[in-house]
Design a protein around this motif. Structure first.
Motif, PDB file in Angstrom:
ATOM      1  N   ARG A  51       4.028 -19.243  14.100  1.00 29.90           N
ATOM      2  CA  ARG A  51       5.639 -19.473  14.934  1.00 29.90           C
ATOM      3  C   ARG A  51       6.878 -18.989  14.862  1.00 29.90           C
ATOM      4  O   ARG A  51       7.232 -19.376  15.262  1.00 29.90           O
ATOM      5  N   ARG A  52       7.078 -18.588  13.406  1.00 27.14           N
ATOM      6  CA  ARG A  52       7.794 -17.806  12.649  1.00 27.14           C
ATOM      7  C   ARG A  52       7.930 -16.542  12.764  1.00 27.14           C
ATOM      8  O   ARG A  52       8.750 -15.656  12.613  1.00 27.14           O
ATOM      9  N   THR A  58       7.363 -20.597  22.092  1.00 27.21           N
ATOM     10  CA  THR A  58       7.147 -22.026  21.946  1.00 27.21           C
ATOM     11  C   THR A  58       5.562 -21.706  21.930  1.00 27.21           C
ATOM     12  O   THR A  58       4.861 -20.395  22.235  1.00 27.21           O
ATOM     13  N   SER A  59       4.886 -22.787  21.344  1.00 27.47           N
ATOM     14  CA  SER A  59       3.808 -22.467  20.822  1.00 27.47           C
ATOM     15  C   SER A  59       2.994 -24.188  21.186  1.00 27.47           C
ATOM     16  O   SER A  59       3.575 -24.878  21.347  1.00 27.47           O
ATOM     17  N   GLU A  60       1.796 -23.994  21.157  1.00 28.03           N
ATOM     18  CA  GLU A  60       0.737 -25.464  21.905  1.00 28.03           C
ATOM     19  C   GLU A  60      -0.599 -25.258  21.347  1.00 28.03           C
ATOM     20  O   GLU A  60      -0.908 -23.938  21.489  1.00 28.03           O
ATOM     21  N   THR A  61      -1.156 -26.186  20.456  1.00 29.87           N
ATOM     22  CA  THR A  61      -2.183 -25.468  20.374  1.00 29.87           C
ATOM     23  C   THR A  61      -3.188 -27.009  20.006  1.00 29.87           C
ATOM     24  O   THR A  61      -3.145 -28.243  20.575  1.00 29.87           O
ATOM     25  N   LEU A  79      -0.399 -22.130  11.653  1.00 31.38           N
ATOM     26  CA  LEU A  79       0.325 -22.331  12.661  1.00 31.38           C
ATOM     27  C   LEU A  79       1.676 -22.242  12.384  1.00 31.38           C
ATOM     28  O   LEU A  79       2.810 -21.819  13.385  1.00 31.38           O
ATOM     29  N   LEU A  81       0.436 -19.390  23.230  1.00 28.71           N
ATOM     30  CA  LEU A  81       1.948 -18.753  22.782  1.00 28.71           C
ATOM     31  C   LEU A  81       2.995 -18.619  23.982  1.00 28.71           C
ATOM     32  O   LEU A  81       2.379 -17.581  24.596  1.00 28.71           O
ATOM     33  N   VAL A  89       7.828 -15.478  19.272  1.00 28.44           N
ATOM     34  CA  VAL A  89       7.304 -16.556  18.940  1.00 28.44           C
ATOM     35  C   VAL A  89       8.295 -17.322  19.662  1.00 28.44           C
ATOM     36  O   VAL A  89       8.833 -17.413  19.036  1.00 28.44           O
TER      37      VAL A  89
END
Length: 144
Positions: free
Chosen positions: A121-122, A128-131, A117, A69, A126
């Protein structure tokens, strides 16, 4: 911490329940020496604890992932507090570089992971994210 301590720690990471006699044989030391080294490493805070992961833990959350995150503004502490209370969150790590936090997740299904997820993200802050899904764990105790 010397090379022997590093070998001792590596052996404990492979099997945290290894008997002193096995560790002593592996390192070519006496049981008393191994015990003294363990006590020294614990007192110094190098060894912070021993954990157990049960088959039940894995069965309840077989879908595992790491979510990186990026947090906008000074909200990382607030986001961390929200995450630590979430039932799918196993651990939250602060880090440097591109990502501010790395979140270890565990759910029963891919659908559950997808829902989690979206929830994360909400969260306010937060950005940006990458999973990445964890497919297999090769280091540590063998999975049965």
């Amino acid at each position: 911490m010397d090379e022997t301590d590093q070998k001792l720690l590596a052996a404990l990471k492979r099997d945290g329940r290894a008997p002193l006699s096995d560790l002593a044989a592996l390192l070519g030391l006496s049981r008393a020496t191994v015990r003294a080294r363990l006590e020294k490493l614990q007192a110094a805070g190098v060894i912070r604890g021993f954990t157990v992961e049960t088959a039940q833990d894995v069965a309840e959350a077989p879908v595992r992932g790491l979510m990186m995150l990026s947090i906008s503004g000074p909200g990382a502490e607030r986001v961390m507090l929200r995450l630590t209370g979430h039932p799918a969150v196993r651990q939250v790590h602060s880090t440097n570089g591109k990502w501010d936090l790395i979140v270890e997740l565990g759910t029963a299904t891919l659908e559950d992971l997808d829902r989690v997820l979206f929830e994360i993200r909400r969260l306010d802050g937060v950005e940006t994210s990458e999973t990445s899904l964890l497919l297999n764990t090769r280091k540590g105790a063998p999975r049965r």
